[in-house]
Design an enzyme around this catalytic site. Sequence first.
Site, PDB file in Angstrom:
ATOM      1  N   SER A 133       0.838  -1.196   0.000  1.00 12.14           N
ATOM      2  CA  SER A 133       0.000   0.000   0.000  1.00 12.14           C
ATOM      3  C   SER A 133       0.878   1.253   0.000  1.00 12.14           C
ATOM      4  O   SER A 133       1.543   1.521  -0.996  1.00 12.14           O
ATOM      5  CB  SER A 133      -0.962  -0.050   1.190  1.00 12.14           C
ATOM      6  OG  SER A 133      -1.998   0.888   1.048  1.00 12.14           O
ATOM      7  N   HIS A 169      -4.674  -1.708  -4.036  1.00 15.10           N
ATOM      8  CA  HIS A 169      -6.036  -2.111  -3.654  1.00 15.10           C
ATOM      9  C   HIS A 169      -7.004  -1.879  -4.815  1.00 15.10           C
ATOM     10  O   HIS A 169      -8.113  -1.395  -4.640  1.00 15.10           O
ATOM     11  CB  HIS A 169      -6.480  -1.342  -2.413  1.00 15.10           C
ATOM     12  CG  HIS A 169      -5.497  -1.369  -1.292  1.00 15.10           C
ATOM     13  ND1 HIS A 169      -5.004  -2.548  -0.774  1.00 15.10           N
ATOM     14  CD2 HIS A 169      -4.900  -0.354  -0.593  1.00 15.10           C
ATOM     15  CE1 HIS A 169      -4.146  -2.263   0.213  1.00 15.10           C
ATOM     16  NE2 HIS A 169      -4.065  -0.949   0.317  1.00 15.10           N
TER      17      HIS A 169
END
Length: 240
Positions: A133, A169
């Site tokens: 991330s 994501h």
Amino acid sequence: MPATEPTIVATSMGFRSGARTWIEPGPVFEHMRQLAGSPARPRLCYVGTADGDQAHRRLWVREAFQGSGVEVTDLALFPMPNVPDVREHLLAQDIVWVGGGSVAGLLAMWRLHGLAEPLRAAWEAGVVLGGVSAGSLCWHIGGTTDSFGPDLRPVTDGLALLPYGNGVHYDSEAQRRPLLHRLVGDGTLPRSYATDDGAGLVYRGTELAYALADRDGARAYVVERTDDGVCESVIEPRRI
């Protein structure tokens, strides 16, 4: 032996819920050990700047690797750097793993403490850099982030070791894909690589070598601007 060339593993995966510990390492860590030259006792530094260097997360990472042969250290910047020489500490590692959280906060703190040069030096020396991330976005020019609130915004001041945009994501947060397309389309970001949850990107030097996945159905993507608009193509990953 260090990696044979500068290597970055930028992902939307990493640790998993553990059975006897709060978290446990996913298969990406063994893959990174192999990329680092398969040391018998790999040295891994966890960097948790993006979540404010929370002490319990640093403890979870140490517990996750208990009995594995991995020598875990961490680099914390709050309330002050926890090592006397950040550059020396990073260069002594085989793997550096950057956790998720606020990529905007991470980049601000890294610049305040001058981490760009030590991280580049470690990368060039064959230390395998990676993360999830925020720990994926940081190596690129920029990408999409919720650092500023629930409505995603661009971040464009990444370390730019990799001359691309990045999306994380990609399959689990509805705003990610359309915003990345818009940012590539209007020139805010260059060609960009994106990952579903469970997927990652392996760069050798500044070129994408391959994608990988730790679960079925997870994919990676390249998003590019063309004469006809924006084109997205699937990169089928290697299963690890």
